[in-house]
Design a protein around this motif. Structure first.
Motif, mmCIF file in Angstrom:
data_model
loop_
_atom_site.group_PDB
_atom_site.id
_atom_site.type_symbol
_atom_site.label_atom_id
_atom_site.label_comp_id
_atom_site.label_asym_id
_atom_site.label_seq_id
_atom_site.Cartn_x
_atom_site.Cartn_y
_atom_site.Cartn_z
ATOM 1 N N ALA A 163 0.838 -1.191 0.000
ATOM 2 C CA ALA A 163 0.000 0.000 0.000
ATOM 3 C C ALA A 163 0.881 1.252 0.000
ATOM 4 O O ALA A 163 1.975 1.235 0.555
ATOM 5 N N PRO A 164 0.401 2.368 -0.618
ATOM 6 C CA PRO A 164 -0.818 2.463 -1.425
ATOM 7 C C PRO A 164 -0.639 1.689 -2.728
ATOM 8 O O PRO A 164 0.396 1.794 -3.380
ATOM 9 N N PHE A 165 -1.656 0.924 -3.073
ATOM 10 C CA PHE A 165 -1.538 -0.010 -4.178
ATOM 11 C C PHE A 165 -1.636 0.689 -5.525
ATOM 12 O O PHE A 165 -2.443 1.600 -5.711
ATOM 13 N N ALA A 166 -0.810 0.224 -6.457
ATOM 14 C CA ALA A 166 -0.812 0.818 -7.797
ATOM 15 C C ALA A 166 -2.072 0.467 -8.571
ATOM 16 O O ALA A 166 -2.482 1.200 -9.468
ATOM 17 N N GLY A 167 -2.695 -0.646 -8.240
ATOM 18 C CA GLY A 167 -3.898 -1.053 -8.961
ATOM 19 C C GLY A 167 -4.542 -2.264 -8.314
ATOM 20 O O GLY A 167 -4.083 -2.779 -7.281
ATOM 21 N N GLY A 168 -5.619 -2.732 -8.947
ATOM 22 C CA GLY A 168 -6.410 -3.819 -8.387
ATOM 23 C C GLY A 168 -5.656 -5.131 -8.285
ATOM 24 O O GLY A 168 -5.897 -5.922 -7.360
ATOM 25 N N LEU A 169 -4.732 -5.403 -9.209
ATOM 26 C CA LEU A 169 -3.997 -6.662 -9.157
ATOM 27 C C LEU A 169 -3.070 -6.708 -7.950
ATOM 28 O O LEU A 169 -2.900 -7.760 -7.319
ATOM 29 N N GLU A 170 -2.476 -5.565 -7.615
ATOM 30 C CA GLU A 170 -1.628 -5.511 -6.424
ATOM 31 C C GLU A 170 -2.461 -5.721 -5.155
ATOM 32 O O GLU A 170 -2.031 -6.401 -4.221
ATOM 33 N N VAL A 171 -3.669 -5.135 -5.121
ATOM 34 C CA VAL A 171 -4.581 -5.356 -3.988
ATOM 35 C C VAL A 171 -4.914 -6.842 -3.880
ATOM 36 O O VAL A 171 -4.831 -7.445 -2.793
ATOM 37 N N PHE A 172 -5.309 -7.440 -4.986
ATOM 38 C CA PHE A 172 -5.677 -8.856 -5.024
ATOM 39 C C PHE A 172 -4.543 -9.725 -4.487
ATOM 40 O O PHE A 172 -4.753 -10.603 -3.640
ATOM 41 N N THR A 173 -3.328 -9.491 -4.973
ATOM 42 C CA THR A 173 -2.187 -10.325 -4.599
ATOM 43 C C THR A 173 -1.872 -10.193 -3.116
ATOM 44 O O THR A 173 -1.579 -11.179 -2.434
ATOM 45 N N HIS A 174 -1.943 -8.972 -2.602
ATOM 46 C CA HIS A 174 -1.695 -8.744 -1.176
ATOM 47 C C HIS A 174 -2.752 -9.472 -0.336
ATOM 48 O O HIS A 174 -2.428 -10.136 0.662
ATOM 49 N N GLN A 175 -3.994 -9.375 -0.750
ATOM 50 C CA GLN A 175 -5.082 -9.971 0.032
ATOM 51 C C GLN A 175 -5.031 -11.490 0.025
ATOM 52 O O GLN A 175 -5.199 -12.130 1.077
ATOM 53 N N ILE A 176 -4.806 -12.101 -1.127
ATOM 54 C CA ILE A 176 -4.783 -13.568 -1.155
ATOM 55 C C ILE A 176 -3.586 -14.105 -0.378
ATOM 56 O O ILE A 176 -3.690 -15.138 0.298
ATOM 57 N N THR A 177 -2.464 -13.399 -0.462
ATOM 58 C CA THR A 177 -1.281 -13.828 0.287
ATOM 59 C C THR A 177 -1.563 -13.769 1.789
ATOM 60 O O THR A 177 -1.273 -14.715 2.535
ATOM 61 N N THR A 178 -2.136 -12.655 2.223
ATOM 62 C CA THR A 178 -2.427 -12.465 3.643
ATOM 63 C C THR A 178 -3.444 -13.482 4.150
ATOM 64 O O THR A 178 -3.243 -14.130 5.189
ATOM 65 N N LEU A 179 -4.538 -13.652 3.430
ATOM 66 C CA LEU A 179 -5.624 -14.494 3.922
ATOM 67 C C LEU A 179 -5.299 -15.981 3.853
ATOM 68 O O LEU A 179 -5.677 -16.742 4.742
ATOM 69 N N LEU A 180 -4.595 -16.409 2.814
ATOM 70 C CA LEU A 180 -4.200 -17.819 2.764
ATOM 71 C C LEU A 180 -3.201 -18.134 3.876
ATOM 72 O O LEU A 180 -3.229 -19.229 4.458
ATOM 73 N N THR A 181 -2.345 -17.163 4.197
ATOM 74 C CA THR A 181 -1.419 -17.351 5.323
ATOM 75 C C THR A 181 -2.191 -17.435 6.635
ATOM 76 O O THR A 181 -1.918 -18.305 7.483
ATOM 77 N N GLN A 182 -3.180 -16.556 6.811
ATOM 78 C CA GLN A 182 -3.992 -16.568 8.032
ATOM 79 C C GLN A 182 -4.755 -17.873 8.191
ATOM 80 O O GLN A 182 -5.069 -18.285 9.318
ATOM 81 N N ARG A 183 -5.066 -18.521 7.085
ATOM 82 C CA ARG A 183 -5.801 -19.784 7.142
ATOM 83 C C ARG A 183 -4.890 -20.984 7.409
ATOM 84 O O ARG A 183 -5.341 -22.128 7.363
ATOM 85 N N GLY A 184 -3.632 -20.719 7.675
ATOM 86 C CA GLY A 184 -2.735 -21.785 8.081
ATOM 87 C C GLY A 184 -1.888 -22.388 6.986
ATOM 88 O O GLY A 184 -1.130 -23.334 7.239
ATOM 89 N N HIS A 185 -1.982 -21.878 5.780
ATOM 90 C CA HIS A 185 -1.164 -22.394 4.693
ATOM 91 C C HIS A 185 0.238 -21.780 4.756
ATOM 92 O O HIS A 185 0.406 -20.640 5.207
#
Length: 361
Positions: A15-37
């Motif tokens: 952040a601040p994200f350059a665009g939607g793909l950067e937002v997407f990548t940050h979110q999936i990385t964070t949430l999959l990690t939070q789910r124990g992967h």
């Protein structure tokens, strides 16, 4: 699972994200990690250090203000630098012992080399077809090993000549981070937000607001200076307010107080996170029937008109502003990010089991 996420390398994932793909990548990385992967993010070096980052490209010459990599003597071009970053990764990716590779790079190298690695891979098609990616997929489809997903039915149609089965998983946002505003603001204005780039059509939004006699607030960074200088700057006056890049809370406030949100893509945009973000704020949509917008916006949450009719766009502004803001906000629940992550997690697990890592012969 042990998941390797390959990021787009044009910008750091932070952040601040350059665009939607950067937002997407940050979110999936964070949430999959939070789910124990166990997640490894293959991205550029200035990406968020709180992510499980494995840098594959240096950001030493990345200019955060312009969003470009500054050419220096004896340094390769951005194109060649990205080519070699992905090539080096794919030559060694099996050494990480991953269960699956989650490819969001938009680059031809991971697809071109899919047949040369042992680890199964899922590629998300975040854009309409373009030359390099088309060539890579055509070659890969001769001996298919890649699994594909995309973010809308329209995007799947755009790719169907090359990929006859493409799983559709709509993008999502963290809906709890956004608060709807359900009462009218004293100030009457429309909002447009996103990257200021020809693809996003800000000039058409400005024209429509001038015709409708409503002030327009613009939030976002200039992604194409030439476009801004030639197409936007001549249109600016006291009724067009440039807010620059805003943080999430500031963006929530300015969107939530707007009469409507204008979304004016000039290309077949596969999704558009701005749609979901505006709706979750309770702000009705006024936009073009382009790309995935007809899938995302119905008569309860906005008004869409034919591209590029700015007269129709202007006429739609007062109509959309009368829509029930609570209904608009509630409609955004379908974009909750946890629904998106549930779908990707299930797909990744299925593919990892279906295509276990190949053993060396």
């Amino acid at each position: 699972m042990k998941i390797g996420i390959i990021a787009h390398l044009k910008h750091p994932i932070k952040a601040p994200f350059a665009g939607g793909l950067e937002v997407f990548t940050h979110q999936i990385t964070t949430l999959l990690t939070q789910r124990g992967h166990e997640v490894i993010l293959f991205a550029s070096s200035q990406s968020d250090p709180n992510l499980p980052l494995e840098p594959i490209l240096s950001d030493d010459h990345y200019d955060a203000h312009t969003g470009v990599r500054i050419k220096k003597k004896d340094l390769p071009s951005e194109y060649i630098a990205e080519h070699h970053a992905y090539l080096n990764l794919m030559m060694s990716v099996d050494d990480y012992g991953l269960d699956i590779i989650f490819n969001n790079s938009l680059h031809y190298i991971p697809i071109t080399m899919a047949n040369a690695i042992k680890t199964p891979m899922l590629t998300v098609l975040h854009t309409p077809p373009f030359y390099e990616l088309e060539l890579a997929i055509k070659a890969e489809r001769r001996h298919p090993v890649m699994n594909y997903a995309t973010v809308s039915q329209q995007s799947a149609k755009n790719w169907q000549q090359l990929v006859n089965h493409c799983t559709v998983i709509p993008n999502g946002i963290v809906t709890n981070d956004w608060k709807p505003r359900l009462t009218e603001s004293e100030e009457s204005y429309a909002i447009w937000f996103g990257r200021i780039h020809p693809d996003k059509g800000l000039h058409l939004a400005i024209e429509a607001c001038k015709k409708a006699g409503i002030k327009l607030k613009v939030a976002g960074g200039i992604a194409d200076q030439r476009y801004f200088d030639r197409m936007i700057s001549p249109l600016l006056d006291k009724n067009i307010e440039l807010l620059g890049l805003l943080n999430q809370q500031e963006l929530n406030n300015v969107i939530g107080q707007a009469k409507v949100c204008l979304i004016t893509p000039c290309w077949q945009e596969p999704f558009g996170l701005v749609v979901a973000e505006a709706m979750v704020c309770g702000t009705p949509i006024v936009g073009f029937k382009m790309g995935a917008l007809p899938e995302l916006v119905d008569e309860h949450c906005g008004v869409l008109v034919e591209f590029p009719d700015t007269d129709a766009l202007a006429n739609a502004i007062p109509v959309a502003s009368q829509l029930d803001r609570l209904a608009v906000a509630q409609s955004a629940n379908r974009f909750d990010i946890h629904k998106m992550i549930d779908s990707y997690e299930k797909l990744l697990e299925t593919l990892a089991k279906k295509q276990p890592v190949k053993q060396a012969s």
